[in-house]
Design a protein around this motif. Structure first.
Motif, PDB file in Angstrom:
ATOM      1  N   VAL A 423      24.645  61.463  50.895  1.00 32.23           N
ATOM      2  CA  VAL A 423      25.420  61.418  52.156  1.00 32.23           C
ATOM      3  C   VAL A 423      26.531  62.456  52.176  1.00 32.23           C
ATOM      4  O   VAL A 423      27.232  62.595  53.186  1.00 32.23           O
ATOM      5  CB  VAL A 423      26.024  60.010  52.358  1.00 32.23           C
ATOM      6  CG1 VAL A 423      24.914  58.973  52.485  1.00 32.23           C
ATOM      7  CG2 VAL A 423      26.955  59.631  51.200  1.00 32.23           C
ATOM      8  N   ASP A 424      26.735  63.148  51.034  1.00 32.44           N
ATOM      9  CA  ASP A 424      27.816  64.126  50.931  1.00 32.44           C
ATOM     10  C   ASP A 424      27.268  65.509  51.256  1.00 32.44           C
ATOM     11  O   ASP A 424      26.803  66.239  50.378  1.00 32.44           O
ATOM     12  CB  ASP A 424      28.403  64.075  49.515  1.00 32.44           C
ATOM     13  CG  ASP A 424      29.642  64.944  49.375  1.00 32.44           C
ATOM     14  OD1 ASP A 424      30.220  65.331  50.406  1.00 32.44           O
ATOM     15  OD2 ASP A 424      30.017  65.235  48.214  1.00 32.44           O
ATOM     16  N   LYS A 425      27.339  65.886  52.516  1.00 34.86           N
ATOM     17  CA  LYS A 425      26.703  67.132  52.954  1.00 34.86           C
ATOM     18  C   LYS A 425      27.469  68.376  52.541  1.00 34.86           C
ATOM     19  O   LYS A 425      26.876  69.432  52.334  1.00 34.86           O
ATOM     20  CB  LYS A 425      26.537  67.122  54.486  1.00 34.86           C
ATOM     21  CG  LYS A 425      25.739  65.931  54.999  1.00 34.86           C
ATOM     22  CD  LYS A 425      24.371  65.853  54.334  1.00 34.86           C
ATOM     23  CE  LYS A 425      23.557  64.668  54.858  1.00 34.86           C
ATOM     24  NZ  LYS A 425      22.256  64.547  54.138  1.00 34.86           N
ATOM     25  N   LEU A 429      33.081  64.548  49.374  1.00 35.34           N
ATOM     26  CA  LEU A 429      33.137  63.220  48.763  1.00 35.34           C
ATOM     27  C   LEU A 429      33.114  63.326  47.238  1.00 35.34           C
ATOM     28  O   LEU A 429      33.818  62.584  46.541  1.00 35.34           O
ATOM     29  CB  LEU A 429      31.968  62.359  49.252  1.00 35.34           C
ATOM     30  CG  LEU A 429      31.964  62.007  50.741  1.00 35.34           C
ATOM     31  CD1 LEU A 429      30.788  61.092  51.062  1.00 35.34           C
ATOM     32  CD2 LEU A 429      33.273  61.345  51.151  1.00 35.34           C
ATOM     33  N   LEU A 430      32.312  64.232  46.712  1.00 33.35           N
ATOM     34  CA  LEU A 430      32.256  64.434  45.266  1.00 33.35           C
ATOM     35  C   LEU A 430      33.594  64.926  44.743  1.00 33.35           C
ATOM     36  O   LEU A 430      34.101  64.436  43.720  1.00 33.35           O
ATOM     37  CB  LEU A 430      31.147  65.433  44.928  1.00 33.35           C
ATOM     38  CG  LEU A 430      30.993  65.804  43.447  1.00 33.35           C
ATOM     39  CD1 LEU A 430      30.610  64.578  42.622  1.00 33.35           C
ATOM     40  CD2 LEU A 430      29.949  66.907  43.276  1.00 33.35           C
ATOM     41  N   GLU A 431      34.182  65.877  45.469  1.00 32.37           N
ATOM     42  CA  GLU A 431      35.479  66.421  45.074  1.00 32.37           C
ATOM     43  C   GLU A 431      36.561  65.342  45.141  1.00 32.37           C
ATOM     44  O   GLU A 431      37.427  65.247  44.259  1.00 32.37           O
ATOM     45  CB  GLU A 431      35.831  67.602  45.975  1.00 32.37           C
ATOM     46  CG  GLU A 431      37.097  68.328  45.556  1.00 32.37           C
ATOM     47  CD  GLU A 431      37.403  69.495  46.481  1.00 32.37           C
ATOM     48  OE1 GLU A 431      37.853  70.531  45.972  1.00 32.37           O
ATOM     49  OE2 GLU A 431      37.188  69.359  47.700  1.00 32.37           O
ATOM     50  N   THR A 432      36.506  64.520  46.189  1.00 33.44           N
ATOM     51  CA  THR A 432      37.502  63.450  46.349  1.00 33.44           C
ATOM     52  C   THR A 432      37.356  62.407  45.240  1.00 33.44           C
ATOM     53  O   THR A 432      38.359  61.969  44.660  1.00 33.44           O
ATOM     54  CB  THR A 432      37.334  62.777  47.721  1.00 33.44           C
ATOM     55  OG1 THR A 432      37.546  63.763  48.745  1.00 33.44           O
ATOM     56  CG2 THR A 432      38.316  61.629  47.881  1.00 33.44           C
ATOM     57  N   ARG A 488      31.357  71.297  37.347  1.00 32.00           N
ATOM     58  CA  ARG A 488      31.414  72.451  36.436  1.00 32.00           C
ATOM     59  C   ARG A 488      30.091  73.188  36.364  1.00 32.00           C
ATOM     60  O   ARG A 488      30.025  74.303  35.868  1.00 32.00           O
ATOM     61  CB  ARG A 488      31.795  71.999  35.027  1.00 32.00           C
ATOM     62  CG  ARG A 488      33.270  71.669  34.860  1.00 32.00           C
ATOM     63  CD  ARG A 488      33.565  71.395  33.399  1.00 32.00           C
ATOM     64  NE  ARG A 488      33.232  72.546  32.561  1.00 32.00           N
ATOM     65  CZ  ARG A 488      32.943  72.447  31.259  1.00 32.00           C
ATOM     66  NH1 ARG A 488      32.911  71.271  30.674  1.00 32.00           N
ATOM     67  NH2 ARG A 488      32.657  73.530  30.559  1.00 32.00           N
ATOM     68  N   SER A 489      28.987  72.543  36.837  1.00 32.31           N
ATOM     69  CA  SER A 489      27.678  73.173  36.749  1.00 32.31           C
ATOM     70  C   SER A 489      27.527  74.217  37.845  1.00 32.31           C
ATOM     71  O   SER A 489      28.019  74.060  38.962  1.00 32.31           O
ATOM     72  CB  SER A 489      26.573  72.124  36.917  1.00 32.31           C
ATOM     73  OG  SER A 489      26.648  71.179  35.890  1.00 32.31           O
ATOM     74  N   PRO A 490      26.826  75.321  37.538  1.00 31.13           N
ATOM     75  CA  PRO A 490      26.561  76.332  38.568  1.00 31.13           C
ATOM     76  C   PRO A 490      25.590  75.792  39.614  1.00 31.13           C
ATOM     77  O   PRO A 490      24.694  75.013  39.291  1.00 31.13           O
ATOM     78  CB  PRO A 490      25.962  77.493  37.784  1.00 31.13           C
ATOM     79  CG  PRO A 490      25.370  76.861  36.547  1.00 31.13           C
ATOM     80  CD  PRO A 490      26.255  75.703  36.225  1.00 31.13           C
ATOM     81  N   GLY A 491      25.788  76.164  40.852  1.00 28.67           N
ATOM     82  CA  GLY A 491      24.874  75.719  41.896  1.00 28.67           C
ATOM     83  C   GLY A 491      25.278  74.365  42.435  1.00 28.67           C
ATOM     84  O   GLY A 491      26.241  73.742  42.010  1.00 28.67           O
ATOM     85  N   THR A 492      24.532  73.850  43.379  1.00 28.32           N
ATOM     86  CA  THR A 492      24.809  72.543  43.986  1.00 28.32           C
ATOM     87  C   THR A 492      23.714  71.575  43.621  1.00 28.32           C
ATOM     88  O   THR A 492      22.581  71.973  43.407  1.00 28.32           O
ATOM     89  CB  THR A 492      24.878  72.674  45.520  1.00 28.32           C
ATOM     90  OG1 THR A 492      23.654  73.228  45.983  1.00 28.32           O
ATOM     91  CG2 THR A 492      26.027  73.570  45.943  1.00 28.32           C
TER      92      THR A 492
END
Length: 498
Positions: A423-425, A429-432, A488-492
């Motif tokens: 749901v985190d487009k 949300l991940l950053e929060t 920390r990982s490259p890419g999404t």
């Protein structure tokens, strides 16, 4: 028994061999008894000494054995002829005088109770066929070992009883004595002139330990006999190890199951631990109430198939603690403080059969919070250098997470956060979630991200709606690790391909 002979098997027997493990067993010997016996001569009067050749065992009888003066003269003549020893009937000379005489002349004196003629026949047979005499000893040892069973204490008892003048010990793979006589390892008394050892494998052919023997006999054939007898003891010791390992594996499985059940029951709100299970844990010496500290030991090579050896070493270091197989390593908890657990594990790691590192979690109030400490210990072990112990309560979240290698953890991190990523487009949300967990609350997270606190609150509602319980301590740690790995990982993260 000819197939067991080794180098030195047919070397001449020495006087000490005849007394210690041969036809003169039970006789009283004065002197070193180190000379070889190549023949036997019965001497009934002193004039016969003129025909005695070197390395002959002189058996006194008749007038030559009749009284202290006669025995003393025989000893002097034996010295002149370089005889191997003098064998005299008991009573012809006091044993005190015999000891002094043997020491003064350097000639071994043996007192026997049997008929001198019978003694001469037995000694002559042993001297003529030293291999046969030694074979008889080996056969006797084989019989005694078969009767002793597989107990190391009994097996070593037979070896030390049947190999006089020889000290034998059974050492584990680390050189620690398990049974037998410790003077087998004493460089001054045990290893004086010779030593012998035999490897003892387990059923898989790996090193279980070794049998070590040592003594001061100068007989060139005696070490070969000892090695042969040690070889006979390998099979019962291997069988003992197999039985012990089977029992230990069974016990390890039962204890692991009990520890897992305790952890599951402790996490259920309002559900007390079953009395029988708690009683079983207490009987094992485990801490089930009060402050607990978790540990995790991580092998740096491929995880061993058999967890029992590592579990045994950990329990030896930490005391009676549960040992669980977790994340390719071994984990559990202790009533000791984090400092004590770390110090003991640091001493334990060099004894591990494999290179390893360890981690210690923060101390928690009881089993209900043990999972949180276990996860912290696991994370600390993951970043600990080889042979070291890391403490989660001293590293801090940023330092602990910053040391994690994210490459191997990306896939499990995506699994943990998949409902959120779906749901985190745009990644907010991940950053929060990461900011809230790192900073310990919404207000400081808002300051870190430069947004209003209400924005953080709204985003947290969406995160909780995705199925995440931020009030659960183990869940918070797992989510914090997962967020750190993905950010920390490259890419999404790819949330659509699987």
């Amino acid at each position: 028994m000819s197939g067991v002979r080794t180098a030195g098997w047919e070397a001449p027997v020495t006087v000490a061999e005849l007394v210690n493990a041969g036809p003169l067993a039970g006789a009283r010997m004065y002197g070193a008894g180190e000379h070889p016996v190549r023949g036997v001569r019965i001497v009934d009067e002193l004039a016969v000494f003129a025909t005695v050749t070197p390395h002959t065992a002189v058996v006194l009888s008749g007038a030559a054995a009749g009284g202290g003066w006669a025995v003393e003269m025989a000893m002097r003549r034996a010295w002149e002829q370089a005889a191997a020893c003098v064998i005299a009937p008991s009573g012809g000379l006091s044993e005190g005088s015999g000891e002094v005489l043997a020491e003064r002349l350097g000639v071994t004196l043996v007192f026997v109770d049997d008929d001198p003629l019978l003694v001469a026949v037995r000694v002559a047979s042993a001297a003529a066929r030293p291999d046969a005499a030694r074979t008889q000893l080996v056969a006797r040892c084989a019989t005694r070992l078969a009767e002793a069973g597989t107990s190391p204490r009994r097996v070593l008892g037979v070896l030390n009883a049947e190999l006089p003048g020889t000290a034998v010990a059974f050492l584990d793979r680390y050189g620690l004595p398990l049974a037998g006589r410790r003077d087998a390892l004493d460089p001054q008394t045990g290893r004086g002139r010779w030593s012998a050892e035999v490897e003892v494998p387990d059923l898989a052919g790996e090193a279980l330990g070794r049998l070590v023997a040592a003594g001061s006999s100068r007989s060139p054939g005696w070490p070969a006999v000892v090695r042969t007898v040690l070889g006979l003891a390998v099979a019962p010791l291997t069988a003992w190890a197999a039985g012990e390992r089977l029992r230990a594996s069974h016990d390890f499985a039962l204890q692991t199951s009990l520890a897992e059940r305790l952890l599951r029951e402790a996490k259920r709100p309002g559900a007390p631990i079953e009395e029988e299970e708690e009683a079983a844990a207490v009987a094992l010496g485990w801490a089930v109430r009060g402050p607990l500290t978790a540990y995790h030991v991580r092998p740096l090579a491929e995880a061993p198939a058999d967890p029992v050896p590592a579990g045994t070493l950990i329990a030896a270091a930490l005391g009676q603690v549960p040992v669980l197989v977790r994340a390719g390593g071994w984990a559990g908890w202790s009533a000791l403080s984090p400092q004590d657990v770390a110090e003991r594990l640091l001493r334990c790691l060099p004894a591990m059969p494999w290179p390893a590192a360890a981690g210690v979690g923060a101390q928690v109030d009881g089993l209900a919070a043990a999972e949180e400490s276990l996860l912290g210990a696991q994370a600390a072990a993951f970043v600990a250098a080889p042979g070291t112990v890391a403490r989660a309560d001293r590293m801090g979240p940023a330092e602990l997470l910053g040391a994690l290698p994210v490459g191997g953890l990306r896939a499990p991190a995506e699994v943990v956060l998949r409902p959120l990523l779906a749901v985190d487009k745009d990644g907010t949300l991940l950053e929060t979630l990461s900011a809230v967990l790192d900073e310990g609350g919404a207000l400081r997270a808002a300051e870190r991200l430069g947004v209003h606190r209400n924005t953080i609150t709204t985003r947290l509602e969406r995160i909780k709606a995705a199925g995440f319980d931020l009030d659960d301590a183990p869940a918070r740690l797992a989510l914090q690790l997962a967020c750190h790995v993905l950010l920390r990982s490259p890419g999404t993260p790819d949330v659509t391909s699987s």
